[in-house]
Design a protein around this motif. Structure first.
Motif, PDB file in Angstrom:
ATOM      1  N   CYS A 241       0.832  -1.210   0.000  1.00 16.37           N
ATOM      2  CA  CYS A 241       0.000   0.000   0.000  1.00 16.37           C
ATOM      3  C   CYS A 241       0.863   1.256   0.000  1.00 16.37           C
ATOM      4  O   CYS A 241       0.576   2.228  -0.713  1.00 16.37           O
ATOM      5  CB  CYS A 241      -0.925   0.002   1.215  1.00 16.37           C
ATOM      6  SG  CYS A 241      -2.198  -1.282   1.171  1.00 16.37           S
ATOM      7  N   GLU A 242       1.924   1.246   0.784  1.00 20.80           N
ATOM      8  CA  GLU A 242       2.813   2.406   0.843  1.00 20.80           C
ATOM      9  C   GLU A 242       3.520   2.608  -0.495  1.00 20.80           C
ATOM     10  O   GLU A 242       3.693   3.747  -0.941  1.00 20.80           O
ATOM     11  CB  GLU A 242       3.811   2.224   1.983  1.00 20.80           C
ATOM     12  CG  GLU A 242       3.138   2.306   3.363  1.00 20.80           C
ATOM     13  CD  GLU A 242       4.040   1.855   4.496  1.00 20.80           C
ATOM     14  OE1 GLU A 242       5.148   1.342   4.207  1.00 20.80           O
ATOM     15  OE2 GLU A 242       3.634   2.002   5.660  1.00 20.80           O
ATOM     16  N   LEU A 243       3.924   1.510  -1.134  1.00 22.56           N
ATOM     17  CA  LEU A 243       4.535   1.609  -2.458  1.00 22.56           C
ATOM     18  C   LEU A 243       3.549   2.194  -3.458  1.00 22.56           C
ATOM     19  O   LEU A 243       3.898   3.076  -4.265  1.00 22.56           O
ATOM     20  CB  LEU A 243       4.998   0.232  -2.921  1.00 22.56           C
ATOM     21  CG  LEU A 243       5.487   0.130  -4.369  1.00 22.56           C
ATOM     22  CD1 LEU A 243       6.694   1.032  -4.599  1.00 22.56           C
ATOM     23  CD2 LEU A 243       5.809  -1.325  -4.727  1.00 22.56           C
ATOM     24  N   GLY A 244       2.311   1.731  -3.420  1.00 29.32           N
ATOM     25  CA  GLY A 244       1.293   2.257  -4.327  1.00 29.32           C
ATOM     26  C   GLY A 244       1.072   3.741  -4.134  1.00 29.32           C
ATOM     27  O   GLY A 244       0.965   4.501  -5.102  1.00 29.32           O
ATOM     28  N   ALA A 245       1.005   4.181  -2.875  1.00 26.04           N
ATOM     29  CA  ALA A 245       0.791   5.602  -2.595  1.00 26.04           C
ATOM     30  C   ALA A 245       1.952   6.445  -3.098  1.00 26.04           C
ATOM     31  O   ALA A 245       1.752   7.506  -3.711  1.00 26.04           O
ATOM     32  CB  ALA A 245       0.583   5.812  -1.097  1.00 26.04           C
ATOM     33  N   ARG A 246       3.180   5.967  -2.868  1.00 25.92           N
ATOM     34  CA  ARG A 246       4.360   6.712  -3.340  1.00 25.92           C
ATOM     35  C   ARG A 246       4.352   6.829  -4.859  1.00 25.92           C
ATOM     36  O   ARG A 246       4.604   7.900  -5.421  1.00 25.92           O
ATOM     37  CB  ARG A 246       5.647   6.027  -2.877  1.00 25.92           C
ATOM     38  CG  ARG A 246       5.983   6.214  -1.423  1.00 25.92           C
ATOM     39  CD  ARG A 246       7.438   5.861  -1.147  1.00 25.92           C
ATOM     40  NE  ARG A 246       7.802   4.535  -1.603  1.00 25.92           N
ATOM     41  CZ  ARG A 246       7.660   3.418  -0.869  1.00 25.92           C
ATOM     42  NH1 ARG A 246       7.134   3.491   0.348  1.00 25.92           N
ATOM     43  NH2 ARG A 246       8.029   2.246  -1.346  1.00 25.92           N
ATOM     44  N   THR A 247       4.065   5.724  -5.511  1.00 24.37           N
ATOM     45  CA  THR A 247       4.083   5.709  -6.974  1.00 24.37           C
ATOM     46  C   THR A 247       3.014   6.636  -7.550  1.00 24.37           C
ATOM     47  O   THR A 247       3.240   7.301  -8.565  1.00 24.37           O
ATOM     48  CB  THR A 247       3.874   4.282  -7.496  1.00 24.37           C
ATOM     49  OG1 THR A 247       4.856   3.408  -6.919  1.00 24.37           O
ATOM     50  CG2 THR A 247       3.987   4.224  -9.012  1.00 24.37           C
ATOM     51  N   LEU A 248       1.883   6.708  -6.876  1.00 20.41           N
ATOM     52  CA  LEU A 248       0.788   7.560  -7.354  1.00 20.41           C
ATOM     53  C   LEU A 248       0.904   8.993  -6.880  1.00 20.41           C
ATOM     54  O   LEU A 248       0.092   9.849  -7.250  1.00 20.41           O
ATOM     55  CB  LEU A 248      -0.552   6.967  -6.907  1.00 20.41           C
ATOM     56  CG  LEU A 248      -0.896   5.600  -7.520  1.00 20.41           C
ATOM     57  CD1 LEU A 248      -2.121   5.005  -6.849  1.00 20.41           C
ATOM     58  CD2 LEU A 248      -1.106   5.712  -9.027  1.00 20.41           C
ATOM     59  N   GLY A 249       1.913   9.258  -6.039  1.00 21.21           N
ATOM     60  CA  GLY A 249       2.176  10.635  -5.614  1.00 21.21           C
ATOM     61  C   GLY A 249       1.181  11.179  -4.608  1.00 21.21           C
ATOM     62  O   GLY A 249       0.901  12.387  -4.610  1.00 21.21           O
ATOM     63  N   VAL A 250       0.660  10.298  -3.744  1.00 23.05           N
ATOM     64  CA  VAL A 250      -0.298  10.749  -2.727  1.00 23.05           C
ATOM     65  C   VAL A 250       0.239  10.388  -1.342  1.00 23.05           C
ATOM     66  O   VAL A 250       1.097   9.513  -1.190  1.00 23.05           O
ATOM     67  CB  VAL A 250      -1.683  10.106  -2.935  1.00 23.05           C
ATOM     68  CG1 VAL A 250      -2.303  10.590  -4.234  1.00 23.05           C
ATOM     69  CG2 VAL A 250      -1.599   8.579  -2.904  1.00 23.05           C
TER      70      VAL A 250
END
Length: 392
Positions: A241-250
């Motif tokens: 989840c943290e990787l997804g948030a970083r990648t999406l810039g949120v």
């Protein structure tokens, strides 16, 4: 509601110390109606406190030490209060995992308040919250101990602050990367209602469930498959989840909407995308469940519960064969809705059923487990009740 754990905690204290405790405090387990793994993503959850509780008998001592005992183990753990800073978090592995919860709460309270009011205590713990069932036995311990120490040490913290103490203890002293849903539901629970919680702002809205008026029961189907949040898959899901948030810039997946999912699919690998999709759609399901309850009543939320389970099974991949069997058998036997609840990898599923069909659903799930060669599940109803309190 059984009072046996309260008496057990008091009896254990007397056996340990040789005198009566100053008082007994308790805090409940919880069932999460919907909203799984959304809490540490700053999202929305919808839990309620249940009648199963953890009780803590407490007495003060004058030597600046804290001693903890539990009916679950013959082990007694004792340390000096001024040693807690050395133990947590760096040397937490030196402490038995069960004892990290109460000792971690004491450490987090002293650390957070900077108070010199901490005096030595003896704590005796007993509980009827099933351990490892996804009903938050850990937050029940944290809430009971935090309430007892807050009053004993004269700290005067409010319930939200005590929930934060419990989360700090679980994250840093125990090493489990959980969010704050469990602690908030254990502290804020009210009868016949669930808590619509914004895990970013910690704004909590108490929402009437209407189960009793509609003739509905919530059935818990404990598979008996144990899980631990401090190890394995839970941490991996949080990292995704943290990787997804970083990648999406949120800042957190709370900030991603369903309309953003096509872009997410382009940017993320398949596994990370499916983890993100679960969180995003689960947040939407929580909001829709609250709206549906208010506008149409509890009979209308079944499809949302089922969709939540499918998402956890297929996208977040935290279900287990026993959980899927329980959900499928309950639905086939007439449940309005069903889903796994809790962190996953074992634990319990829930089913919303009419009062008249409780026995039918229970028998069907038990038979399905027998046919699959699984150990018999523990199946029981739960009632939304109050949060942490002093009992006497």
């Amino acid at each position: 509601m059984t009072t046996a754990p309260a008496a057990d905690a008091r009896a254990l204290f007397v056996d340990l110390v040789g005198s009566e405790p100053t008082g007994v405090w308790s805090s409940p387990g919880r069932v999460n109606l919907i909203g799984e793994h959304t809490d540490y993503n700053d999202g929305f959850v919808f839990p309620f406190a249940i009648e199963h509780r953890t009780y803590v008998a407490l007495g003060t001592r004058t030597d600046g030490r804290i001693r903890v005992a539990s009916t679950f183990t013959p082990e007694v753990v004792e340390v000096a209060l001024d040693e807690l800073d050395d133990l947590f978090p760096a040397r937490r592995d030196e402490i038995a995992e069960w004892a990290r919860y109460p000792l971690g709460v004491a450490w987090a309270l002293a650390k957070t308040t900077g108070s010199d009011a901490a005096t030595g205590v003896d704590l005796a713990i007993a509980s009827d919250v099933p351990v490892g069932a996804g009903l938050s036995s850990s937050a029940a311990i944290e809430g009971a101990v935090a309430s007892a120490l807050d009053e004993t040490w004269g700290l005067g913290l409010d319930r939200v602050a005590l929930a934060k103490i419990g989360r700090t203890a679980e994250n840093e002293a125990v090493g489990a990367p959980t969010g704050i849903m469990d602690q908030m539901s254990s502290m804020l629970g009210r009868p016949d209602a669930a808590i619509f919680l914004d895990c970013r702002s910690l704004e909590a809205d108490v929402v009437d469930l209407g189960f009793a008026d509609a003739g509905l029961e919530l059935l818990v189907m404990d598979t008996g498959v144990k899980h631990s949040h401090a190890t394995g898959g839970y941490g991996e899901r949080r990292a995704s989840c943290e990787l997804g948030a970083r990648t999406l810039g949120v800042a957190a997946l709370r900030d991603v909407s369903v309309d953003d999912l096509p872009r997410a699919e382009e940017l993320l690998d398949d596994v990370t995308y499916r983890r993100v999709r679960h969180i995003v759609t689960e947040n939407a399901r929580v909001i829709e469940t609250v709206r549906t309850l208010r506008e149409k009543g509890p009979e209308a939320i079944g499809d949302l519960l089922v969709a939540s389970h499918v998402s956890m099974r297929d996208d977040f991949e935290i279900s287990a064969p026993e959980l899927d069997t329980a959900v499928d058998a309950a639905l086939a036997a007439g449940a309005i809705g069903a889903r796994m609840t809790g962190g996953g990898f074992g634990g319990a599923a829930i089913a919303l059923v009419s009062h008249d069909s409780v026995d039918q659903v229970r028998d069907a799930v038990t038979a399905a487990f027998a046919d699959a060669g699984y150990a018999a599940p523990h199946i029981f109803t739960v009632t939304p009740l109050e949060g942490a309190r002093r009992d006497n």
